[in-house]
Write a protein that holds these residues in place. Structure first.
Motif, PDB file in Angstrom:
ATOM      1  N   HIS A 130       8.089  -6.550  -6.546  1.00 19.14           N
ATOM      2  CA  HIS A 130       6.978  -5.920  -5.829  1.00 19.14           C
ATOM      3  C   HIS A 130       6.316  -4.766  -6.577  1.00 19.14           C
ATOM      4  O   HIS A 130       5.296  -4.252  -6.110  1.00 19.14           O
ATOM      5  N   THR A 131       6.899  -4.299  -7.675  1.00 15.35           N
ATOM      6  CA  THR A 131       6.405  -3.075  -8.314  1.00 15.35           C
ATOM      7  C   THR A 131       6.101  -3.259  -9.801  1.00 15.35           C
ATOM      8  O   THR A 131       6.489  -4.252 -10.414  1.00 15.35           O
ATOM      9  N   GLN A 132       5.438  -2.242 -10.347  1.00 18.47           N
ATOM     10  CA  GLN A 132       5.216  -2.117 -11.782  1.00 18.47           C
ATOM     11  C   GLN A 132       5.760  -0.762 -12.224  1.00 18.47           C
ATOM     12  O   GLN A 132       5.825   0.179 -11.425  1.00 18.47           O
ATOM     13  N   PRO A 133       6.165  -0.617 -13.502  1.00 22.66           N
ATOM     14  CA  PRO A 133       6.661   0.686 -13.975  1.00 22.66           C
ATOM     15  C   PRO A 133       5.673   1.812 -13.664  1.00 22.66           C
ATOM     16  O   PRO A 133       4.463   1.665 -13.850  1.00 22.66           O
ATOM     17  N   GLY A 134       6.206   2.914 -13.160  1.00 24.26           N
ATOM     18  CA  GLY A 134       5.374   4.049 -12.773  1.00 24.26           C
ATOM     19  C   GLY A 134       5.020   4.059 -11.300  1.00 24.26           C
ATOM     20  O   GLY A 134       4.474   5.053 -10.803  1.00 24.26           O
ATOM     21  N   ASP A 135       5.311   2.980 -10.587  1.00 19.71           N
ATOM     22  CA  ASP A 135       5.025   2.913  -9.153  1.00 19.71           C
ATOM     23  C   ASP A 135       6.048   3.718  -8.355  1.00 19.71           C
ATOM     24  O   ASP A 135       7.013   4.259  -8.890  1.00 19.71           O
ATOM     25  N   GLN A 136       5.838   3.716  -7.047  1.00 18.74           N
ATOM     26  CA  GLN A 136       6.691   4.462  -6.126  1.00 18.74           C
ATOM     27  C   GLN A 136       7.161   3.552  -4.980  1.00 18.74           C
ATOM     28  O   GLN A 136       6.386   2.746  -4.469  1.00 18.74           O
TER      29      GLN A 136
ATOM     30  N   ASN B 108      -5.012   8.495  -7.605  1.00 16.61           N
ATOM     31  CA  ASN B 108      -4.832   9.775  -8.287  1.00 16.61           C
ATOM     32  C   ASN B 108      -3.953   9.570  -9.517  1.00 16.61           C
ATOM     33  O   ASN B 108      -2.792   9.150  -9.403  1.00 16.61           O
ATOM     34  N   ILE B 109      -4.485   9.863 -10.697  1.00 15.35           N
ATOM     35  CA  ILE B 109      -3.757   9.585 -11.941  1.00 15.35           C
ATOM     36  C   ILE B 109      -2.538  10.481 -12.120  1.00 15.35           C
ATOM     37  O   ILE B 109      -1.673  10.191 -12.947  1.00 15.35           O
ATOM     38  N   HIS B 110      -2.443  11.553 -11.338  1.00 14.22           N
ATOM     39  CA  HIS B 110      -1.311  12.472 -11.460  1.00 14.22           C
ATOM     40  C   HIS B 110      -0.111  12.042 -10.617  1.00 14.22           C
ATOM     41  O   HIS B 110       0.984  12.597 -10.766  1.00 14.22           O
ATOM     42  N   LEU B 111      -0.320  11.060  -9.741  1.00 16.50           N
ATOM     43  CA  LEU B 111       0.728  10.694  -8.786  1.00 16.50           C
ATOM     44  C   LEU B 111       1.159   9.238  -8.967  1.00 16.50           C
ATOM     45  O   LEU B 111       0.333   8.371  -9.268  1.00 16.50           O
ATOM     46  N   PRO B 112       2.455   8.965  -8.759  1.00 14.35           N
ATOM     47  CA  PRO B 112       2.889   7.563  -8.735  1.00 14.35           C
ATOM     48  C   PRO B 112       2.283   6.882  -7.519  1.00 14.35           C
ATOM     49  O   PRO B 112       2.257   7.456  -6.428  1.00 14.35           O
ATOM     50  N   GLN B 113       1.789   5.675  -7.691  1.00 18.94           N
ATOM     51  CA  GLN B 113       1.152   4.968  -6.587  1.00 18.94           C
ATOM     52  C   GLN B 113       2.182   4.142  -5.821  1.00 18.94           C
ATOM     53  O   GLN B 113       3.039   3.470  -6.399  1.00 18.94           O
TER      54      GLN B 113
ATOM     55  N   PHE C 261      16.170   2.248 -13.787  1.00 15.64           N
ATOM     56  CA  PHE C 261      16.619   1.520 -14.977  1.00 15.64           C
ATOM     57  C   PHE C 261      15.975   0.140 -15.075  1.00 15.64           C
ATOM     58  O   PHE C 261      15.512  -0.271 -16.141  1.00 15.64           O
ATOM     59  N   ASN C 262      15.952  -0.582 -13.973  1.00 12.58           N
ATOM     60  CA  ASN C 262      15.471  -1.960 -13.999  1.00 12.58           C
ATOM     61  C   ASN C 262      13.963  -2.087 -13.848  1.00 12.58           C
ATOM     62  O   ASN C 262      13.358  -2.988 -14.436  1.00 12.58           O
ATOM     63  N   SER C 263      13.359  -1.211 -13.049  1.00 12.86           N
ATOM     64  CA  SER C 263      11.947  -1.381 -12.721  1.00 12.86           C
ATOM     65  C   SER C 263      11.063  -0.218 -13.142  1.00 12.86           C
ATOM     66  O   SER C 263       9.839  -0.324 -13.070  1.00 12.86           O
ATOM     67  N   GLY C 264      11.670   0.905 -13.537  1.00 13.51           N
ATOM     68  CA  GLY C 264      10.868   2.042 -13.993  1.00 13.51           C
ATOM     69  C   GLY C 264      10.052   2.679 -12.888  1.00 13.51           C
ATOM     70  O   GLY C 264       8.950   3.177 -13.132  1.00 13.51           O
ATOM     71  N   VAL C 265      10.586   2.669 -11.664  1.00 11.05           N
ATOM     72  CA  VAL C 265       9.855   3.257 -10.542  1.00 11.05           C
ATOM     73  C   VAL C 265      10.636   4.427  -9.954  1.00 11.05           C
ATOM     74  O   VAL C 265      11.825   4.587 -10.208  1.00 11.05           O
ATOM     75  N   THR C 266       9.953   5.224  -9.160  1.00 15.27           N
ATOM     76  CA  THR C 266      10.576   6.363  -8.493  1.00 15.27           C
ATOM     77  C   THR C 266      10.644   6.096  -6.991  1.00 15.27           C
ATOM     78  O   THR C 266       9.957   5.214  -6.474  1.00 15.27           O
ATOM     79  N   CYS C 267      11.457   6.876  -6.308  1.00 13.42           N
ATOM     80  CA  CYS C 267      11.579   6.768  -4.854  1.00 13.42           C
ATOM     81  C   CYS C 267      10.997   8.010  -4.192  1.00 13.42           C
ATOM     82  O   CYS C 267      11.339   9.138  -4.571  1.00 13.42           O
ATOM     83  N   ALA C 268      10.141   7.800  -3.220  1.00 13.03           N
ATOM     84  CA  ALA C 268       9.675   8.875  -2.353  1.00 13.03           C
ATOM     85  C   ALA C 268      10.604   8.882  -1.145  1.00 13.03           C
ATOM     86  O   ALA C 268      10.613   7.937  -0.355  1.00 13.03           O
TER      87      ALA C 268
ATOM     88  N   MET D 115      21.980  -6.772  -6.621  1.00 18.91           N
ATOM     89  CA  MET D 115      21.107  -7.555  -7.497  1.00 18.91           C
ATOM     90  C   MET D 115      19.907  -8.104  -6.739  1.00 18.91           C
ATOM     91  O   MET D 115      18.781  -8.118  -7.255  1.00 18.91           O
ATOM     92  N   ALA D 116      20.126  -8.546  -5.507  1.00 20.37           N
ATOM     93  CA  ALA D 116      19.018  -9.052  -4.696  1.00 20.37           C
ATOM     94  C   ALA D 116      17.990  -7.950  -4.449  1.00 20.37           C
ATOM     95  O   ALA D 116      16.779  -8.174  -4.583  1.00 20.37           O
ATOM     96  N   ASN D 117      18.449  -6.761  -4.088  1.00 24.85           N
ATOM     97  CA  ASN D 117      17.531  -5.644  -3.869  1.00 24.85           C
ATOM     98  C   ASN D 117      16.786  -5.270  -5.145  1.00 24.85           C
ATOM     99  O   ASN D 117      15.589  -4.981  -5.123  1.00 24.85           O
ATOM    100  N   GLN D 118      17.511  -5.248  -6.259  1.00 23.12           N
ATOM    101  CA  GLN D 118      16.883  -4.880  -7.520  1.00 23.12           C
ATOM    102  C   GLN D 118      15.848  -5.909  -7.960  1.00 23.12           C
ATOM    103  O   GLN D 118      14.808  -5.565  -8.520  1.00 23.12           O
TER     104      GLN D 118
END
Length: 340
Positions: free
Chosen positions: A70-76, A125-130, A95-102, A61-64
């Motif tokens: 620190h992020t917004q949905p669509g971020d990386q 770049n609009i094609h890539l998660p920031q 699920f919680n933040s709507g972000v992806t992992c690089a 929960m702390a990590n989530q």
């Protein structure tokens, strides 16, 4: 006699810890009115030289909450391919933040600043998660309790500062790293924007993790803790256990480390074992040879009253902890030495 080496999360409070818990002064922590929780948060913030801390039911929960912070949905988020936030938090980043992992293909869960730079997306770049966050895990769980070199973290921190990126430390077993490397908690406090530390693993508290950061970030995290259902009431009983753990169970981690190294040495001599990863702290990662499956090896030990766990990809894990008595440890070594 059952010897549970599945994790250091299986520990139970000592009698001394239970006495402290029962004597705790408590209040309603949702209103920040639990004096023992407030004492714990102030204690660990001072220990790491950071502005504030917040008590959570779990490290996940702390990590989530941090990722949400620190992020917004669509971020990386940039992290290692073996990172806990990616592998073992139920897909919470999505699920919680709507972000992806690089994912970085690191070494035993650790990576270099050059590898971070290769994954960076910050050109609009609009094609890539920031990229919005870089996350490090110390010690590394799937990496076998490996400890990061602070010098490499310093390089990553400098890179993050240059690119206006927050740097988070998943310190589920950070005290193991501190004891093993003799790095100061304040060293980590200076290098990271946020740190999560777990007290229910090697330190033996029954529950709880803390998130550290600036007062501003911790105030935001308080909102996310509530949003995730983590608001707790008279939780000072558990905070008292955490304070006791910090005061009494940090230095004894050396015992767990010494025992893990001995286990690694014994396993390396056994004809059933193909490889043992380097042992730095309280985790032993090893692989069996082709004469036996990892499932059958686990069952073989279970028949002897020894419980261990498979982590997938052929990895088997043994974790030492404070609930293993000298008698248990000696019996374990004897069984491993004679296992055929």
């Amino acid at each position: 006699m059952q010897i549970n080496l599945i994790s250091d999360t299986v520990t139970k409070p000592t009698s001394e810890m239970l006495q402290v818990m029962m004597q705790a002064e408590v209040g309603d922590d949702v209103f920040k009115a639990d004096p023992t929780v407030n004492k714990l948060e102030a204690k660990i913030a001072e220990m790491f030289g950071m502005e504030a801390a917040l008590f959570f039911p779990s490290g996940t929960m702390a990590n989530q909450a941090v990722i949400k912070l620190h992020t917004q949905p669509g971020d990386q988020v940039i992290c290692d391919k073996w990172a806990h936030i990616y592998n073992f938090e139920g897909g919470g980043v999505a699920f919680n933040s709507g972000v992806t992992c690089a994912l970085i293909d690191g070494e035993r869960g650790m990576f270099t600043v050059e590898q971070v730079a290769e994954k960076l997306h910050n050109d609009g770049n609009i094609h890539l998660p920031q990229t919005a966050l870089v996350a490090i895990e110390n010690t590394t769980n799937k990496g076998g309790g490996a400890c990061w070199d602070v010098k490499e973290i310093e390089k990553i921190k400098a890179f993050c500062d240059e690119n206006n990126l927050p740097l988070h430390l998943d310190g589920a077993r950070l005290f193991n790293a501190i004891v093993a490397t003799k790095d100061s908690p304040k060293t980590f406090g200076k290098l990271f924007d946020t740190i999560s530390v777990c007290l229910s693993k090697g330190l033996g508290a029954p529950i709880g993790s803390l998130l550290l950061g600036t007062k501003k970030d911790i105030q935001k995290a308080l909102r996310y803790r509530k949003l995730f259902g983590g608001g707790m009431r008279q939780v000072g009983y558990l905070a008292a256990a955490a304070i006791y753990a910090l005061d009494n169970h940090v230095e004894r981690l050396k015992i767990d480390h010494e025992r893990a190294k001995k286990i690694g040495e014994v396993l390396a001599k056994n004809s059933l074992i193909k490889k043992v990863e380097p042992v730095e702290t309280n985790i032993v990662i090893f692989y069996v040879n082709d004469s036996i499956s990892d499932t059958d090896f686990v069952k073989k030990l279970e028949k002897e009253g020894i419980l261990i766990v498979s982590m997938g990809e052929g990895k088997l894990r043994i974790v030492t902890h404070l609930d293993i008595s000298e008698e248990m440890f000696n019996r374990l070594i004897s069984i491993l030495e004679n296992l055929k």
